[in-house]
Design an enzyme around this catalytic site. Structure first.
Site, mmCIF file in Angstrom:
data_model
loop_
_atom_site.group_PDB
_atom_site.id
_atom_site.type_symbol
_atom_site.label_atom_id
_atom_site.label_comp_id
_atom_site.label_asym_id
_atom_site.label_seq_id
_atom_site.Cartn_x
_atom_site.Cartn_y
_atom_site.Cartn_z
ATOM 1 N N ARG A 1 0.851 -1.198 0.000
ATOM 2 C CA ARG A 1 0.000 0.000 0.000
ATOM 3 C C ARG A 1 0.885 1.246 0.000
ATOM 4 O O ARG A 1 0.627 2.221 -0.699
ATOM 5 C CB ARG A 1 -0.952 0.034 1.214
ATOM 6 C CG ARG A 1 -1.607 1.410 1.374
ATOM 7 C CD ARG A 1 -2.879 1.446 2.203
ATOM 8 N NE ARG A 1 -2.888 0.583 3.357
ATOM 9 C CZ ARG A 1 -2.207 0.803 4.490
ATOM 10 N NH1 ARG A 1 -1.476 1.887 4.639
ATOM 11 N NH2 ARG A 1 -2.275 -0.061 5.479
ATOM 12 N N LYS B 1 -8.050 6.092 -19.616
ATOM 13 C CA LYS B 1 -8.293 6.583 -20.968
ATOM 14 C C LYS B 1 -7.033 6.431 -21.830
ATOM 15 O O LYS B 1 -6.573 5.339 -22.021
ATOM 16 C CB LYS B 1 -8.812 8.020 -20.902
ATOM 17 C CG LYS B 1 -9.860 8.255 -19.779
ATOM 18 C CD LYS B 1 -11.154 7.509 -19.972
ATOM 19 C CE LYS B 1 -12.078 7.497 -18.746
ATOM 20 N NZ LYS B 1 -12.355 8.793 -18.128
ATOM 21 N N ASP C 1 -6.788 18.657 -15.288
ATOM 22 C CA ASP C 1 -7.146 17.294 -15.683
ATOM 23 C C ASP C 1 -6.748 17.147 -17.156
ATOM 24 O O ASP C 1 -7.361 17.740 -18.037
ATOM 25 C CB ASP C 1 -8.650 17.080 -15.482
ATOM 26 C CG ASP C 1 -9.070 15.633 -15.745
ATOM 27 O OD1 ASP C 1 -8.447 14.983 -16.605
ATOM 28 O OD2 ASP C 1 -10.028 15.166 -15.099
ATOM 29 N N TYR D 1 -16.114 16.968 -16.091
ATOM 30 C CA TYR D 1 -16.493 15.559 -16.131
ATOM 31 C C TYR D 1 -17.577 15.282 -15.085
ATOM 32 O O TYR D 1 -17.474 15.757 -13.945
ATOM 33 C CB TYR D 1 -15.230 14.718 -15.859
ATOM 34 C CG TYR D 1 -15.489 13.241 -15.773
ATOM 35 C CD1 TYR D 1 -15.795 12.497 -16.912
ATOM 36 C CD2 TYR D 1 -15.430 12.578 -14.551
ATOM 37 C CE1 TYR D 1 -16.034 11.140 -16.826
ATOM 38 C CE2 TYR D 1 -15.665 11.220 -14.461
ATOM 39 C CZ TYR D 1 -15.972 10.509 -15.603
ATOM 40 O OH TYR D 1 -16.209 9.159 -15.510
HETATM 41 C C1 LIG Z 1 -12.909 9.323 -16.929
HETATM 42 C C2 LIG Z 1 -12.531 10.644 -16.413
HETATM 43 C C3 LIG Z 1 -12.342 10.859 -15.044
HETATM 44 C C4 LIG Z 1 -12.580 9.793 -14.011
HETATM 45 O O1 LIG Z 1 -11.708 8.707 -14.180
HETATM 46 P P1 LIG Z 1 -12.041 7.195 -13.772
HETATM 47 O O2 LIG Z 1 -10.798 6.476 -14.152
HETATM 48 O O3 LIG Z 1 -13.249 6.782 -14.542
HETATM 49 O O4 LIG Z 1 -12.306 7.185 -12.298
HETATM 50 C C5 LIG Z 1 -11.946 12.130 -14.638
HETATM 51 N N1 LIG Z 1 -11.761 13.128 -15.525
HETATM 52 C C6 LIG Z 1 -11.953 12.954 -16.850
HETATM 53 C C7 LIG Z 1 -11.732 14.099 -17.783
HETATM 54 C C8 LIG Z 1 -12.354 11.710 -17.338
HETATM 55 O O5 LIG Z 1 -12.552 11.547 -18.650
#
Ligand SMILES: *Cc1c(COP(=O)(O)O)cnc(C)c1O
Length: 385
Positions: free
Chosen positions: A50, A199, A174, A102
Site C-alpha cells: 500500500r 483513458k 485534468d 467531467y
Molecule cells: C474518466 C474521467 C475521469 C474519471 O476517471 P475514472 O478512471 O473513470 O475514475 C476524470 N476526468 C476525466 C476528464 C475523465 O474523462
C-alpha cells in the site's frame, strides 16, 4: 540516464532492462503485498505494497517524467486522483471548478461541498470576467479541464495559472483528454496534473486507474503520504498493464487524432449535423488557443444531431464500427450520449447551462481504418435522418 531524453523515448524506454537479478528487458510485476526485512530495523526500500510497490513506482516515475513533474502518485481510478487533489483543500477553502467538468468530478465536488469539506464555485472558464470575479474570492485550488468534456472548449492554462500564482492558489489540470503526448500543463504553469489513466494513458479499455503528477516535490510527498493513509493507491497488476499501454502512447494518440480530424471534417459537411465541436476545426471557438498550448487537437470530438433525441436513438442503434459505451481513449472507437450517459448525474438544468443538449453525441475516435469509420458514420447519419 533520462534527464534530457525526448518524451517519446521515455514512454518507450523508462525502466527497460533495469532488472539486476535476471536482466529482464520488461520490468517485472511484483504482486507481493509485503517485503522481507533484511535485518532488524533494516528494509530494502520496500515494506508494504500500500505504501510503495516497485511496479507502481516505475509507472509513477514514467508519468512524472512525461509530464515534466517532480513526482507522481498512481491511484486506483481517475476519481481517486481527483479526490487526492481535493485533499489539499481544507474547510473554508474555496475550490473553483469548470461548470462543464467531467460528470463524476462534478458529483464528487458537489458531495464534498455539501458535507462542508470546502466551498465551491463552478465557473465558465472560457469567460475572462467570470474568472476575474472568482479570483477576487481568493480560491485555494483551481481545477481546469481542457479540452472540456464533452464540448471540447479549451481553457487558457497559462492565463489562469498566472492569475493563480498571484493569488497563491494551486492550479490542477485534468489532462485526461490529451495526455502528456499532446499537452504538458506543468510547462504552462500548473502545479498538479490529474489523469484518468483509464483513458489514453492505458489506452486499451482494460484498466481503471488514475494518477496525479506534481510540479514540486513537497506536493508529491504530501499526496503520496495521503494515498498511503487512505489506501487509494493503484494495484500492481493495473500499474503493469498501464505501463504497457504507455509504451505506445505517442503513436496511438497521433494516429487516432488523424482519424478524428478526418471524422470532424466529414461531419462538418453533413446536413444531419447541426454543429461539430472539435478544436482542430478553424470554426471552433477554441481553435486559436488550442494551437498555442497543445501539440495536437486530440482524438475526441462531439457533435449535435439536428433531429434531437429521436435522431440520437436511430444513430446509436445503426453504428457498427463505433460502439455505444462510456469512456474514451482506447484503441477502439466509441460513441456516447452525454445527456443520458456520462452527464446524466449532472441534472437537466446544469446540463442546459453548460450547453449539453439532448442531441449531442461524443466520439472517441480509435485506430480503425479511416474509411471504415466514415462509412459507419455515414450509414448512421442516414438512419438518423
Ligand atoms: C474518466 C474521467 C475521469 C474519471 O476517471 P475514472 O478512471 O473513470 O475514475 C476524470 N476526468 C476525466 C476528464 C475523465 O474523462
Amino acid at each position: 540516464m533520462a534527464g534530457k531524453q525526448d518524451p517519446r523515448t521515455i514512454a518507450v524506454a523508462n525502466g527497460i532492462a533495469s532488472d539486476e537479478v535476471f536482466g529482464t528487458v520488461t520490468p517485472p510485476i511484483y504482486l507481493s503485498s509485503t517485503f522481507a526485512f533484511s535485518g532488524f530495523e533494516r528494509h530494502r526500500g520496500y515494506e508494504y505494497s500500500r505504501t510503495a510497490n516497485p511496479g507502481r513506482d516505475l509507472l509513477a516515475d514514467t508519468l512524472a517524467k512525461l509530464e515534466g513533474g517532480a513526482g507522481a502518485v498512481v491511484t486506483a481510478s481517475g476519481m481517486a486522483a481527483v479526490d487526492l487533489v481535493l485533499s489539499l483543500a481544507n474547510r473554508g477553502d474555496l475550490v473553483v471548478a469548470p461548470h462543464d467538468c467531467y460528470g463524476g468530478t462534478y458529483r464528487l465536488l458537489a458531495a464534498r461541498r455539501d458535507r462542508g469539506h470546502f466551498d465551491l464555485a463552478f465557473v465558465d472558464q472560457s469567460d475572462a470576467n467570470a474568472i476575474a470575479a472568482v479570483f477576487a474570492r481568493k480560491p485555494a485550488l483551481v481545477l481546469i479541464e481542457t479540452p472540456s468534456n464533452p464540448l471540447m472548449r479549451v481553457v487558457d492554462i497559462r492565463a489562469i495559472a498566472a492569475q493563480a500564482k498571484k493569488a497563491a492558489a494551486r492550479v490542477a489540470v485534468d489532462n485526461t483528454f490529451l495526455s502528456p503526448a499532446l499537452q504538458r500543463p506543468i510547462a504552462l504553469g500548473a502545479d498538479l496534473v490529474i489523469h484518468s489513466t483509464t483513458k489514453y494513458i492505458n489506452g486499451h479499455s482494460d484498466v481503471v486507474g488514475g494518477a496525479v503528477v506534481c510540479a514540486n516535490e513537497a506536493d508529491a510527498a504530501a499526496l503520496s503520504h495521503w494515498a498511503n493513509v487512505t489506501g487509494s493507491i493503484g494495484s500492481p497488476f493495473d500499474a503493469y498493464l498501464t505501463l504497457r499501454g504507455v509504451r505506445t502512447l505517442f503513436p496511438r494518440i497521433e494516429r487516432q487524432q488523424e482519424n478524428a480530424a478526418a471524422v470532424a471534417a466529414f461531419l462538418a459537411g453533413r446536413d444531419e449535423v447541426a454543429a461539430v465541436h472539435y478544436p482542430g476545426l478553424a470554426s471552433h471557438p477554441s481553435h486559436a488557443i488550442a494551437k498555442t498550448q497543445q501539440a495536437g487537437f486530440g482524438a475526441m470530438l462531439s457533435f449535435d444531431l439536428a433531429g434531437g433525441t429521436d435522431a440520437v436513438r436511430r444513430f446509436v442503434e445503426a453504428v457498427r464500427v463505433f460502439t455505444l459505451a462510456e469512456s474514451l481513449g482506447g484503441v477502439e472507437s466509441l460513441v456516447a450520449h452525454p445527456a443520458t450517459m456520462t452527464h446524466a448525474g449532472m441534472g437537466a438544468e446544469a446540463r442546459a447551462a453548460a450547453g449539453i443538449g439532448d442531441g449531442l453525441l461524443r466520439l472517441s475516435v480509435g485506430l480503425e481504418a479511416e474509411a471504415d469509420l466514415i462509412a459507419d458514420l455515414e450509414t448512421a447519419l442516414k438512419a438518423a435522418g
